[in-house]
Design a protein around this motif. Sequence first.
Motif, short mmCIF file in Angstrom:
data_model
loop_
_atom_site.label_atom_id
_atom_site.label_comp_id
_atom_site.label_asym_id
_atom_site.label_seq_id
_atom_site.Cartn_x
_atom_site.Cartn_y
_atom_site.Cartn_z
N TRP A 205 3.84 0.45 2.44
CA TRP A 205 3.72 -0.43 3.12
C TRP A 205 3.77 -1.85 2.72
O TRP A 205 2.68 -2.04 2.07
N GLN A 206 4.59 -2.74 3.24
CA GLN A 206 4.48 -4.27 2.88
C GLN A 206 3.78 -4.96 3.78
O GLN A 206 4.38 -5.03 4.94
N LEU A 207 2.85 -5.57 3.42
CA LEU A 207 2.01 -6.46 4.36
C LEU A 207 1.80 -7.81 3.83
O LEU A 207 1.17 -7.99 2.81
N ALA A 208 1.83 -8.70 4.87
CA ALA A 208 1.56 -9.96 4.42
C ALA A 208 0.54 -10.64 5.59
O ALA A 208 0.96 -10.58 6.78
N ILE A 209 -0.63 -11.13 5.24
CA ILE A 209 -1.57 -11.77 6.29
C ILE A 209 -1.55 -13.17 6.01
O ILE A 209 -1.82 -13.59 4.96
N GLY A 210 -1.24 -13.84 7.17
CA GLY A 210 -1.47 -15.34 7.02
C GLY A 210 -2.49 -15.87 8.01
O GLY A 210 -3.05 -15.06 8.94
N PHE A 211 -3.48 -17.00 7.35
CA PHE A 211 -4.72 -17.41 8.17
C PHE A 211 -4.27 -18.90 8.22
O PHE A 211 -4.24 -19.77 7.26
N ASP A 212 -4.11 -19.29 9.65
CA ASP A 212 -3.79 -20.84 9.62
C ASP A 212 -4.81 -21.37 10.51
O ASP A 212 -5.09 -20.97 11.78
N GLU A 213 -5.68 -22.19 9.93
CA GLU A 213 -6.82 -22.75 10.65
C GLU A 213 -6.32 -24.12 11.18
O GLU A 213 -5.69 -24.89 10.49
N GLU B 289 -9.03 -27.02 13.13
CA GLU B 289 -10.08 -27.62 13.70
C GLU B 289 -11.19 -26.19 13.97
O GLU B 289 -11.98 -26.24 14.87
N GLY B 290 -11.35 -25.19 12.86
CA GLY B 290 -12.18 -24.09 12.85
C GLY B 290 -11.75 -23.06 13.52
O GLY B 290 -12.71 -22.02 13.58
N SER B 291 -10.61 -23.17 14.13
CA SER B 291 -10.17 -21.88 14.81
C SER B 291 -8.87 -21.48 13.98
O SER B 291 -8.38 -22.29 13.37
N THR B 292 -8.87 -20.05 13.70
CA THR B 292 -7.80 -19.53 12.87
C THR B 292 -6.93 -18.74 13.72
O THR B 292 -7.53 -17.82 14.35
N ARG B 293 -5.67 -18.68 13.40
CA ARG B 293 -4.56 -17.85 13.90
C ARG B 293 -4.34 -16.84 12.69
O ARG B 293 -3.67 -17.42 11.62
N LEU B 294 -4.53 -15.58 12.88
CA LEU B 294 -4.15 -14.69 11.89
C LEU B 294 -2.84 -14.06 12.43
O LEU B 294 -2.59 -13.65 13.59
N THR B 295 -1.83 -13.89 11.33
CA THR B 295 -0.65 -13.32 11.58
C THR B 295 -0.39 -12.27 10.74
O THR B 295 -0.57 -12.38 9.32
N LEU B 296 -0.11 -11.07 10.92
CA LEU B 296 -0.24 -9.84 10.19
C LEU B 296 1.41 -9.52 10.32
O LEU B 296 1.94 -9.37 11.12
N ARG B 297 1.91 -9.51 9.19
CA ARG B 297 3.43 -9.28 9.00
C ARG B 297 3.68 -7.71 8.40
O ARG B 297 3.31 -7.85 6.96
N HIS B 298 4.03 -6.91 8.97
CA HIS B 298 4.32 -5.54 8.37
C HIS B 298 6.01 -5.60 7.99
O HIS B 298 6.84 -5.31 8.93
N GLU B 299 6.38 -5.94 6.78
CA GLU B 299 7.73 -6.12 6.36
C GLU B 299 8.39 -4.96 5.93
O GLU B 299 7.67 -4.08 5.54
N GLU B 300 9.62 -4.98 6.22
CA GLU B 300 10.69 -3.74 5.83
C GLU B 300 10.10 -2.38 6.62
O GLU B 300 10.23 -1.63 6.17
N VAL B 301 9.66 -2.60 7.75
CA VAL B 301 9.20 -1.41 8.64
C VAL B 301 10.41 -0.66 9.04
O VAL B 301 11.14 -1.14 9.09
N ASP B 302 10.13 0.68 8.87
CA ASP B 302 11.15 1.52 9.55
C ASP B 302 11.11 1.56 11.10
O ASP B 302 10.11 1.80 11.71
N LEU B 303 12.22 1.16 11.74
CA LEU B 303 11.95 0.79 13.08
C LEU B 303 11.76 2.34 13.73
O LEU B 303 11.00 2.04 14.79
N VAL C 46 0.85 -1.18 0.00
CA VAL C 46 0.07 -0.01 0.04
C VAL C 46 0.99 1.16 -0.18
O VAL C 46 1.69 1.38 1.07
N THR C 47 0.74 2.31 -0.88
CA THR C 47 1.47 3.30 -1.22
C THR C 47 0.63 4.60 -0.70
O THR C 47 -0.42 4.89 -1.12
N ASP C 48 1.18 5.22 0.20
CA ASP C 48 0.38 6.44 0.69
C ASP C 48 1.34 7.75 0.94
O ASP C 48 2.67 7.51 0.71
#
Length: 166
Positions: free
Chosen positions: A92-100, A102-116, A85-87
Motif C-alpha cells: 500500500w502506497q500512502l501519502a498524507i498531507g497536512f495543510d494548515e 489559521e489553526g485549521s488543518t485539511r488532511l489529505t490521504l492519498r492511496h496511490e497505485e490503488v488496484d481499482l 505498508v506491505t501486508d
Amino acid sequence: MTKLTGRLDDDRRTLVLTRQFDVPAEQLWTDFTDPDRLERWFGAWTGDPASGQVMLTMNAEAESVPAVPCRILHCDRPRRLSVTVTDSFGTWQLAIGFDEDEGSTRLTLRHEEVDLQTVPEVGPGWEWYLDRLTAAVAGEAPPTLEDFVDTYAPMGQDYAVMISGS
C-alpha cells in the motif's frame, strides 16, 4: 449511510480522501506519528523511525493482525508523510498531507497505485479509519467494527459505481 468522501484522482490510480480539522497541523501530525496517539484510532508501531522502517500493527480490525513492515519514504514534519505498508494483500502506497490555515488543518490521504478492483473495499475502510481519527481528535469514542459493517461497508456500492465511471 455516511456520505462517501473519497474520489479517484485524475490519474484514476489514486484514491483521495480528505477531512477538515479545527486543530493545528502539528497536532494531526502527532496523531499519525506518535505510537500512543496512533493507537487511539488506527494501530501502533514499534521500532526506530530514523531507520526508515517501523513495524505497524493495526488494532481496530476484527481479528488479530500481525505486525507488518511500514517503510517511511518521505517525512516533512508537519506537512507530509509518505509510507509503504506491505501486508498479505500487497503493498500500500500512502501519502498524507497536512495543510494548515489559521489553526485549521485539511488532511489529505492519498492511496496511490490503488488496484481499482479493491476500491469498493478499500474506500469504505479509509472512510471508517478517518472517521475514527476525527472522533479521536474530538475526544469521542471512535466508530466500532459494528459501525463499519452497518454504515461503512455498504458504501462499497457507491465506490463501485465511482470506479465504473457511471
